[in-house]
Design a protein around this motif. Structure first.
Motif, PDB file in Angstrom:
ATOM      1  N   VAL A 146      14.272  -0.144  -3.787  1.00  0.00           N
ATOM      2  CA  VAL A 146      12.897   0.416  -3.999  1.00  0.00           C
ATOM      3  C   VAL A 146      12.386   0.440  -2.633  1.00  0.00           C
ATOM      4  O   VAL A 146      11.896  -0.888  -2.350  1.00  0.00           O
ATOM      5  CB  VAL A 146      12.208  -0.220  -5.084  1.00  0.00           C
ATOM      6  N   SER A 147      11.808   1.485  -2.220  1.00  0.00           N
ATOM      7  CA  SER A 147      10.966   1.281  -0.791  1.00  0.00           C
ATOM      8  C   SER A 147       9.723   1.995  -1.126  1.00  0.00           C
ATOM      9  O   SER A 147       9.547   3.359  -1.852  1.00  0.00           O
ATOM     10  CB  SER A 147      11.821   2.186   0.083  1.00  0.00           C
ATOM     11  N   ILE A 148       8.584   1.463  -0.767  1.00  0.00           N
ATOM     12  CA  ILE A 148       7.079   1.863  -0.889  1.00  0.00           C
ATOM     13  C   ILE A 148       6.503   1.740   0.204  1.00  0.00           C
ATOM     14  O   ILE A 148       6.389   0.632   0.906  1.00  0.00           O
ATOM     15  CB  ILE A 148       6.372   1.050  -2.043  1.00  0.00           C
ATOM     16  N   ASP A 149       6.356   2.809   0.986  1.00  0.00           N
ATOM     17  CA  ASP A 149       5.858   2.880   2.479  1.00  0.00           C
ATOM     18  C   ASP A 149       6.970   1.954   3.269  1.00  0.00           C
ATOM     19  O   ASP A 149       8.137   2.491   3.283  1.00  0.00           O
ATOM     20  CB  ASP A 149       4.372   2.341   2.616  1.00  0.00           C
ATOM     21  N   ASN A 150       6.431   1.001   3.876  1.00  0.00           N
ATOM     22  CA  ASN A 150       7.601   0.193   4.950  1.00  0.00           C
ATOM     23  C   ASN A 150       7.885  -1.043   3.982  1.00  0.00           C
ATOM     24  O   ASN A 150       8.335  -1.764   4.783  1.00  0.00           O
ATOM     25  CB  ASN A 150       6.955  -0.171   6.085  1.00  0.00           C
ATOM     26  N   ASN A 151       7.917  -1.217   2.843  1.00  0.00           N
ATOM     27  CA  ASN A 151       8.320  -2.330   2.286  1.00  0.00           C
ATOM     28  C   ASN A 151       9.313  -2.094   1.347  1.00  0.00           C
ATOM     29  O   ASN A 151       9.435  -0.918   0.646  1.00  0.00           O
ATOM     30  CB  ASN A 151       7.049  -2.875   1.483  1.00  0.00           C
TER      31      ASN A 151
ATOM     32  N   PHE B 265      -2.174  -4.391  -0.638  1.00  0.00           N
ATOM     33  CA  PHE B 265      -2.103  -2.882  -0.756  1.00  0.00           C
ATOM     34  C   PHE B 265      -3.681  -2.367  -0.684  1.00  0.00           C
ATOM     35  O   PHE B 265      -4.659  -3.230  -1.337  1.00  0.00           O
ATOM     36  CB  PHE B 265      -1.409  -2.499  -1.991  1.00  0.00           C
ATOM     37  N   ASN B 266      -3.699  -1.154  -0.564  1.00  0.00           N
ATOM     38  CA  ASN B 266      -5.211  -0.368  -0.472  1.00  0.00           C
ATOM     39  C   ASN B 266      -5.237   0.539  -1.455  1.00  0.00           C
ATOM     40  O   ASN B 266      -4.276   1.095  -1.928  1.00  0.00           O
ATOM     41  CB  ASN B 266      -5.744  -0.152   0.856  1.00  0.00           C
ATOM     42  N   VAL B 267      -6.742   1.102  -1.611  1.00  0.00           N
ATOM     43  CA  VAL B 267      -6.714   2.332  -2.703  1.00  0.00           C
ATOM     44  C   VAL B 267      -6.042   3.360  -1.551  1.00  0.00           C
ATOM     45  O   VAL B 267      -6.327   3.368  -0.469  1.00  0.00           O
ATOM     46  CB  VAL B 267      -8.237   2.468  -2.824  1.00  0.00           C
ATOM     47  N   GLY B 268      -5.344   4.230  -2.334  1.00  0.00           N
ATOM     48  CA  GLY B 268      -4.870   5.569  -1.661  1.00  0.00           C
ATOM     49  C   GLY B 268      -3.601   5.707  -2.215  1.00  0.00           C
ATOM     50  O   GLY B 268      -3.307   5.329  -3.103  1.00  0.00           O
ATOM     51  N   GLN B 269      -2.909   6.702  -1.378  1.00  0.00           N
ATOM     52  CA  GLN B 269      -1.537   7.408  -1.762  1.00  0.00           C
ATOM     53  C   GLN B 269      -0.288   6.497  -1.086  1.00  0.00           C
ATOM     54  O   GLN B 269      -0.426   6.422   0.052  1.00  0.00           O
ATOM     55  CB  GLN B 269      -1.608   8.732  -1.542  1.00  0.00           C
ATOM     56  N   TYR B 270       0.437   6.420  -2.039  1.00  0.00           N
ATOM     57  CA  TYR B 270       1.849   5.850  -1.512  1.00  0.00           C
ATOM     58  C   TYR B 270       3.183   6.474  -1.729  1.00  0.00           C
ATOM     59  O   TYR B 270       3.125   7.090  -2.915  1.00  0.00           O
ATOM     60  CB  TYR B 270       2.000   4.319  -2.129  1.00  0.00           C
ATOM     61  N   SER B 271       4.230   6.633  -0.903  1.00  0.00           N
ATOM     62  CA  SER B 271       5.409   7.228  -1.125  1.00  0.00           C
ATOM     63  C   SER B 271       6.340   6.390  -1.636  1.00  0.00           C
ATOM     64  O   SER B 271       6.201   5.037  -1.043  1.00  0.00           O
ATOM     65  CB  SER B 271       5.798   7.970   0.157  1.00  0.00           C
ATOM     66  N   VAL B 272       7.337   6.775  -2.474  1.00  0.00           N
ATOM     67  CA  VAL B 272       8.204   5.869  -3.184  1.00  0.00           C
ATOM     68  C   VAL B 272       9.404   6.449  -3.240  1.00  0.00           C
ATOM     69  O   VAL B 272       9.659   7.668  -3.410  1.00  0.00           O
ATOM     70  CB  VAL B 272       7.644   5.362  -4.295  1.00  0.00           C
ATOM     71  N   ASN B 273      10.660   5.644  -3.004  1.00  0.00           N
ATOM     72  CA  ASN B 273      11.738   6.128  -3.327  1.00  0.00           C
ATOM     73  C   ASN B 273      12.660   4.988  -3.843  1.00  0.00           C
ATOM     74  O   ASN B 273      12.592   3.812  -3.481  1.00  0.00           O
ATOM     75  CB  ASN B 273      12.638   6.854  -2.161  1.00  0.00           C
ATOM     76  N   ALA B 274      13.684   5.370  -4.441  1.00  0.00           N
ATOM     77  CA  ALA B 274      14.614   4.204  -5.176  1.00  0.00           C
ATOM     78  C   ALA B 274      16.001   4.809  -4.899  1.00  0.00           C
ATOM     79  O   ALA B 274      16.346   6.129  -5.178  1.00  0.00           O
ATOM     80  CB  ALA B 274      14.421   4.291  -6.584  1.00  0.00           C
TER      81      ALA B 274
END
Length: 202
Positions: free
Chosen positions: A20-25, A41-50
């Protein structure tokens, strides 16, 4: 901390060894499909892939809302087994609220009749409508999954209805993945973040 679970979109079971990758993590799921990431983490939008070699890849977006003050945020997602030849699969995931989103599928005419596949009429894989609701989730996150086993000429109508009164579609973090066979090609559709009402015509 961000945490969550990766589940099998067809049966709801946790999927181990998924990256699982969320932004650079990134993190890898345990034997139950759970993952944890320790970062601020902060308020806002995050991209995710698995990614997992045994499943179609997942990619999507989610938003942490204004005013969120907890130290932990939960984001769950589902990965689809590779569709069999001729199959099309639609997988809905969302956030904690609304707790109950219902998926609906209306078919074109099949053997002289149209069909409405939903939680109260889950369809069939080996007879008309040759489409079925694999999972009906009523406690948030999903998945809610349709698999069309055999497609017929005409228009299929796919829509989401907000059954529960809590939350809203616009704030649901709803993500729909459409997978075609045999290469998992398809598209990702994110719920509109504006508008009102209980229906989302996908």
């Amino acid at each position: 901390m961000l945490k969550g679970k990766v589940s099998n979109a067809v049966n709801g079971n946790g999927v181990a060894n998924t990256l699982v990758s969320i932004d650079n993590n990134s993190a890898t799921t345990d034997e139950d499909g759970n993952y944890e990431m320790y970062f601020i983490f902060n308020v806002g939008q995050y991209s995710v892939n698995a990614t997992n070699d045994q499943f179609c890849p997942f990619d999507g977006l989610f938003s942490i809302p204004e005013g969120y003050s907890q130290n932990t945020y939960e984001y769950n997602m589902s990965v689809s087994p590779f569709p069999e030849p001729g199959e099309t699969r639609m997988v809905l995931n969302w956030g904690l609220e609304p707790s109950d989103l219902d998926s609906h599928l209306k078919t074109p005419e099949i053997e002289g009749q149209t069909y409405h596949v939903m939680y109260s009429n889950k369809g069939s894989a080996d007879q008309a409508p040759f489409a079925l609701l694999d999972i009906d989730d009523t406690s948030g996150y999903g998945p809610e999954t349709f698999t069309i086993k055999q497609s017929f000429s005409g228009t299929y109508v796919y829509y989401i209805y907000q059954f529960s009164s809590s939350g809203s579609l616009a704030e649901s973090n709803g993500t729909i993945k459409i997978y075609n066979s045999p290469e998992c090609d398809g598209e990702t559709i994110i719920v509109p973040n504006s508008g009102e009402g209980r229906y989302w015509y996908v």
